[in-house]
Design a protein around this motif. Structure first.
Motif, PDB file in Angstrom:
ATOM      1  N   ARG A  11       0.832  -1.201   0.000  1.00 41.74           N
ATOM      2  CA  ARG A  11       0.000   0.000   0.000  1.00 41.74           C
ATOM      3  C   ARG A  11       0.871   1.258   0.000  1.00 41.74           C
ATOM      4  O   ARG A  11       0.567   2.237  -0.668  1.00 41.74           O
ATOM      5  CB  ARG A  11      -0.941   0.012   1.203  1.00 41.74           C
ATOM      6  N   ARG A  12       1.975   1.220   0.747  1.00 40.61           N
ATOM      7  CA  ARG A  12       2.877   2.378   0.780  1.00 40.61           C
ATOM      8  C   ARG A  12       3.583   2.567  -0.555  1.00 40.61           C
ATOM      9  O   ARG A  12       3.822   3.684  -0.995  1.00 40.61           O
ATOM     10  CB  ARG A  12       3.926   2.209   1.885  1.00 40.61           C
ATOM     11  N   LEU A  13       3.940   1.459  -1.196  1.00 35.93           N
ATOM     12  CA  LEU A  13       4.736   1.543  -2.421  1.00 35.93           C
ATOM     13  C   LEU A  13       3.896   1.799  -3.668  1.00 35.93           C
ATOM     14  O   LEU A  13       4.420   2.321  -4.665  1.00 35.93           O
ATOM     15  CB  LEU A  13       5.531   0.242  -2.617  1.00 35.93           C
ATOM     16  N   ALA A  14       2.617   1.436  -3.645  1.00 33.62           N
ATOM     17  CA  ALA A  14       1.797   1.516  -4.858  1.00 33.62           C
ATOM     18  C   ALA A  14       1.825   2.888  -5.520  1.00 33.62           C
ATOM     19  O   ALA A  14       2.068   2.991  -6.732  1.00 33.62           O
ATOM     20  CB  ALA A  14       0.364   1.087  -4.547  1.00 33.62           C
ATOM     21  N   PRO A  15       1.566   4.001  -4.796  1.00 29.36           N
ATOM     22  CA  PRO A  15       1.592   5.308  -5.481  1.00 29.36           C
ATOM     23  C   PRO A  15       2.972   5.682  -5.985  1.00 29.36           C
ATOM     24  O   PRO A  15       3.100   6.352  -7.008  1.00 29.36           O
ATOM     25  CB  PRO A  15       1.102   6.280  -4.407  1.00 29.36           C
ATOM     26  N   GLN A  16       4.028   5.236  -5.295  1.00 30.94           N
ATOM     27  CA  GLN A  16       5.375   5.543  -5.754  1.00 30.94           C
ATOM     28  C   GLN A  16       5.667   4.826  -7.081  1.00 30.94           C
ATOM     29  O   GLN A  16       6.265   5.401  -7.994  1.00 30.94           O
ATOM     30  CB  GLN A  16       6.401   5.114  -4.704  1.00 30.94           C
ATOM     31  N   VAL A  17       5.248   3.580  -7.173  1.00 27.72           N
ATOM     32  CA  VAL A  17       5.474   2.802  -8.401  1.00 27.72           C
ATOM     33  C   VAL A  17       4.643   3.373  -9.545  1.00 27.72           C
ATOM     34  O   VAL A  17       5.125   3.519 -10.675  1.00 27.72           O
ATOM     35  CB  VAL A  17       5.137   1.316  -8.152  1.00 27.72           C
ATOM     36  N   LEU A  18       3.378   3.713  -9.274  1.00 27.86           N
ATOM     37  CA  LEU A  18       2.537   4.307 -10.313  1.00 27.86           C
ATOM     38  C   LEU A  18       3.131   5.621 -10.780  1.00 27.86           C
ATOM     39  O   LEU A  18       3.177   5.906 -11.988  1.00 27.86           O
ATOM     40  CB  LEU A  18       1.119   4.519  -9.776  1.00 27.86           C
ATOM     41  N   GLY A  19       3.605   6.444  -9.846  1.00 26.41           N
ATOM     42  CA  GLY A  19       4.228   7.711 -10.223  1.00 26.41           C
ATOM     43  C   GLY A  19       5.444   7.502 -11.108  1.00 26.41           C
ATOM     44  O   GLY A  19       5.651   8.230 -12.086  1.00 26.41           O
ATOM     45  N   SER A 103      13.999  11.558  -5.695  1.00 25.00           N
ATOM     46  CA  SER A 103      13.568  12.897  -5.337  1.00 25.00           C
ATOM     47  C   SER A 103      12.928  12.865  -3.963  1.00 25.00           C
ATOM     48  O   SER A 103      12.530  11.814  -3.467  1.00 25.00           O
ATOM     49  CB  SER A 103      12.551  13.418  -6.360  1.00 25.00           C
ATOM     50  N   ASP A 104      12.829  14.034  -3.319  1.00 25.23           N
ATOM     51  CA  ASP A 104      12.228  14.099  -1.999  1.00 25.23           C
ATOM     52  C   ASP A 104      10.795  13.591  -2.026  1.00 25.23           C
ATOM     53  O   ASP A 104      10.305  13.025  -1.062  1.00 25.23           O
ATOM     54  CB  ASP A 104      12.251  15.541  -1.469  1.00 25.23           C
ATOM     55  N   SER A 105      10.114  13.801  -3.133  1.00 27.55           N
ATOM     56  CA  SER A 105       8.702  13.447  -3.194  1.00 27.55           C
ATOM     57  C   SER A 105       8.474  12.049  -3.726  1.00 27.55           C
ATOM     58  O   SER A 105       7.339  11.611  -3.791  1.00 27.55           O
ATOM     59  CB  SER A 105       7.967  14.441  -4.098  1.00 27.55           C
ATOM     60  N   ASP A 106       9.534  11.326  -4.128  1.00 25.56           N
ATOM     61  CA  ASP A 106       9.478   9.988  -4.713  1.00 25.56           C
ATOM     62  C   ASP A 106       8.338   9.853  -5.710  1.00 25.56           C
ATOM     63  O   ASP A 106       7.729   8.800  -5.846  1.00 25.56           O
ATOM     64  CB  ASP A 106       9.405   8.899  -3.628  1.00 25.56           C
ATOM     65  N   ASP A 107       8.049  10.931  -6.435  1.00 31.85           N
ATOM     66  CA  ASP A 107       7.040  10.989  -7.493  1.00 31.85           C
ATOM     67  C   ASP A 107       5.602  10.981  -6.970  1.00 31.85           C
ATOM     68  O   ASP A 107       4.669  11.259  -7.726  1.00 31.85           O
ATOM     69  CB  ASP A 107       7.188   9.838  -8.508  1.00 31.85           C
ATOM     70  N   THR A 108       5.393  10.641  -5.700  1.00 34.43           N
ATOM     71  CA  THR A 108       4.027  10.558  -5.193  1.00 34.43           C
ATOM     72  C   THR A 108       3.366  11.925  -5.163  1.00 34.43           C
ATOM     73  O   THR A 108       2.190  12.071  -5.504  1.00 34.43           O
ATOM     74  CB  THR A 108       4.016   9.931  -3.790  1.00 34.43           C
ATOM     75  N   LEU A 109       4.119  12.940  -4.758  1.00 39.58           N
ATOM     76  CA  LEU A 109       3.556  14.279  -4.701  1.00 39.58           C
ATOM     77  C   LEU A 109       3.232  14.809  -6.095  1.00 39.58           C
ATOM     78  O   LEU A 109       2.219  15.471  -6.312  1.00 39.58           O
ATOM     79  CB  LEU A 109       4.522  15.219  -3.981  1.00 39.58           C
ATOM     80  N   ILE A 110       4.093  14.489  -7.067  1.00 41.29           N
ATOM     81  CA  ILE A 110       3.825  14.885  -8.452  1.00 41.29           C
ATOM     82  C   ILE A 110       2.566  14.182  -8.953  1.00 41.29           C
ATOM     83  O   ILE A 110       1.717  14.786  -9.617  1.00 41.29           O
ATOM     84  CB  ILE A 110       5.034  14.566  -9.352  1.00 41.29           C
ATOM     85  N   LEU A 111       2.434  12.903  -8.610  1.00 43.27           N
ATOM     86  CA  LEU A 111       1.238  12.152  -8.989  1.00 43.27           C
ATOM     87  C   LEU A 111      -0.003  12.794  -8.373  1.00 43.27           C
ATOM     88  O   LEU A 111      -1.057  12.883  -9.005  1.00 43.27           O
ATOM     89  CB  LEU A 111       1.379  10.698  -8.524  1.00 43.27           C
ATOM     90  N   LEU A 112       0.139  13.279  -7.150  1.00 44.06           N
ATOM     91  CA  LEU A 112      -0.965  13.951  -6.474  1.00 44.06           C
ATOM     92  C   LEU A 112      -1.437  15.169  -7.262  1.00 44.06           C
ATOM     93  O   LEU A 112      -2.635  15.354  -7.495  1.00 44.06           O
ATOM     94  CB  LEU A 112      -0.507  14.355  -5.075  1.00 44.06           C
ATOM     95  N   PHE A 113      -0.503  16.005  -7.712  1.00 41.33           N
ATOM     96  CA  PHE A 113      -0.874  17.188  -8.487  1.00 41.33           C
ATOM     97  C   PHE A 113      -1.396  16.809  -9.873  1.00 41.33           C
ATOM     98  O   PHE A 113      -2.272  17.486 -10.416  1.00 41.33           O
ATOM     99  CB  PHE A 113       0.319  18.132  -8.600  1.00 41.33           C
ATOM    100  N   LEU A 114      -0.866  15.732 -10.457  1.00 42.51           N
ATOM    101  CA  LEU A 114      -1.355  15.276 -11.756  1.00 42.51           C
ATOM    102  C   LEU A 114      -2.830  14.894 -11.657  1.00 42.51           C
ATOM    103  O   LEU A 114      -3.633  15.238 -12.532  1.00 42.51           O
ATOM    104  CB  LEU A 114      -0.532  14.084 -12.244  1.00 42.51           C
ATOM    105  N   CYS A 115      -3.190  14.199 -10.595  1.00 41.05           N
ATOM    106  CA  CYS A 115      -4.576  13.782 -10.424  1.00 41.05           C
ATOM    107  C   CYS A 115      -5.509  14.975 -10.208  1.00 41.05           C
ATOM    108  O   CYS A 115      -6.718  14.857 -10.402  1.00 41.05           O
ATOM    109  CB  CYS A 115      -4.691  12.826  -9.244  1.00 41.05           C
ATOM    110  N   CYS A 116      -4.937  16.097  -9.781  1.00 45.44           N
ATOM    111  CA  CYS A 116      -5.738  17.302  -9.565  1.00 45.44           C
ATOM    112  C   CYS A 116      -5.627  18.253 -10.759  1.00 45.44           C
ATOM    113  O   CYS A 116      -5.697  19.478 -10.610  1.00 45.44           O
ATOM    114  CB  CYS A 116      -5.283  17.991  -8.270  1.00 45.44           C
ATOM    115  N   HIS A 117      -5.465  17.702 -11.948  1.00 45.41           N
ATOM    116  CA  HIS A 117      -5.361  18.491 -13.180  1.00 45.41           C
ATOM    117  C   HIS A 117      -6.651  19.283 -13.402  1.00 45.41           C
ATOM    118  O   HIS A 117      -7.761  18.784 -13.160  1.00 45.41           O
ATOM    119  CB  HIS A 117      -5.113  17.545 -14.357  1.00 45.41           C
TER     120      HIS A 117
END
Length: 411
Positions: A11-19, A103-117
């Motif tokens: 569960r912790r790794l899923a958003p990082q891998v998707l990102g 990166s500090d955000s391990d892509d999860t934070l970027i994925l978060l903003f992408l979903c809020c397009h």
């Protein structure tokens, strides 16, 4: 490793891998399908074979291979065999996570903003992010939004298609665009935290993997936007609320209401950090809903006992909050605060005004609050009936047990 630990890790790794996959290849919806298949492979294999040295890298490798298969199949269906034959992934695409700079955000934070397009409606932004980043099921998200599950499933599928059609590059948006998406991002994190702190389904009261991830992402966001008072307010709210978690359940796992909790078990470090954050945020303004909720949480956490809680001040804060957030849950909490400050009858009058609000009228929380206030007013039979109704409507087993126990105690 036990299955439960594997589940928490995945569960912790899923958003990082998707990102990571969306960053490299785009194809948001196809990437999510590939990640789900990699997670399934890990969930069935790791408990017996052991967790690999780099679980994130393993998942990225397996998901990337599956994504390649899916993309090739899609291109074949579109009669582009020649293009598929020439298509190869970039060098290093199978390198484990440990071999790449993180990166500090391990892509999860970027994925978060992408979903809020901005191409998505606010409701779709939040639903997609809860699915892709928070890992919630469609059922859980539907409950959070108080809408039917079928409606939520359609909303998420439509959002995936819109992300794919937008062609937006995977990366942190520019400052101006980032500001426009921030409200949705904050709401997403708030809902993910709430789902972790009070699970809407399952045998346990809370899911620390969700609340912990929400706090982690809120810290990343606060580091990115250190001068934003609402970002600080949300992080403070999470910390102040989560600080009570150690005392929320008894030795048998049963729910312990705040008034009966052993406050010496509350996390003092989180309370100190949360109070400092919200105090600084309120000085900088403008004042927003998360700062106000954090200020309310701080009043609870700093009170030496339930009896010493400053309920009149909490009522005043809720009344300010109601002017900027037309949320039935806020109105419900306001009714509780009024009952504590002015007596149960005053609270019950406010509950009656909420009875026609379809967003919460049938929710178990309405019946639970009514039961509590009726009990305080001495109406034992009506309180017992309301507790029983609340228990039938609750979806979490911990809440059901607690509510049935309160009903049984009243005879």
């Amino acid at each position: 490793m036990p299955e439960r630990h594997v589940e928490d890790l995945l569960r912790r790794l899923a958003p990082q891998v998707l990102g990571a996959l969306v960053r490299r290849y785009g194809h948001f919806d196809t990437a999510e399908d590939a990640v789900q298949e990699a997670l399934l492979a890990a969930a069935t294999g790791w408990p017996e074979e052991g967790v690999p040295e780099s679980p994130r890298g393993w998942l990225i490798t397996v998901a990337s291979r599956r994504l390649t298969d899916l993309l090739r199949a899609e291109r074949a269906r579109r009669h582009r065999e020649e293009s598929v034959a020439r298509w190869t992934p970039p060098d290093g695409w199978l390198a484990p996570a440990a071999d790449r700079p993180a990166s500090d955000s391990d892509d999860t934070l970027i994925l978060l903003f992408l979903c809020c397009h901005p191409a998505l409606s606010p409701a779709s932004q939040i639903a997609l992010t809860l699915r892709a980043v928070g890992g919630l099921t469609s059922t859980e998200i539907a409950r959070a939004f108080l809408v039917p599950e079928a409606t939520m499933t359609r909303r998420i599928s439509r959002a995936k298609r819109q992300i794919r059609a937008s062609g937006v590059p995977f990366g942190m948006p520019p400052a101006a665009e980032r500001a426009a998406r921030l409200d949705a991002v904050l709401h997403v994190l708030y809902l993910v935290f709430n789902e972790g702190y009070v699970s809407t389904s399952g045998p346990t009261l809370y899911r620390t993997e969700l609340s912990g991830e929400a706090i982690r992402l809120a810290r990343l966001l606060q580091r990115l936007l250190p001068k934003d008072a609402e970002v600080a307010g949300l992080l403070a709210l999470m910390l102040l609320t989560d600080a009570r978690r150690p005392a929320r359940t008894g030795p048998d796992g049963a729910l312990v209401p705040m008034a009966e909790q052993d406050r010496s078990r509350w996390n003092a470090e989180q309370i100190t950090e949360g109070v400092a954050l919200v105090s600084a945020a309120l000085r900088t303004g403008p004042t927003g809903q998360y700062q106000l909720q954090a200020a309310i949480a701080a009043l609870h956490d700093e009170a030496p006992s339930a009896e010493a809680t400053d309920w009149p001040q909490i009522v005043a804060l809720y009344e300010v909050l109601l002017r900027i957030a037309t949320n039935p849950v806020v109105a419900l909490n306001h009714a509780v605060a009024v009952a504590m400050a002015r007596g149960p009858r005053a609270g019950l009058e406010l509950l009656d005004r909420l009875a026609d609000d379809g967003r919460i009228a049938g929710d178990h929380r309405m019946y639970a609050v009514r039961a509590h206030l009726l009990e305080r007013a001495g109406e034992t039979a009506a309180a017992r009936a309301a507790y029983e109704t609340a228990a039938r409507r609750a979806t979490g087993l911990a809440q059901q047990r607690y509510l049935n126990g309160r009903a049984a105690r009243l005879g």
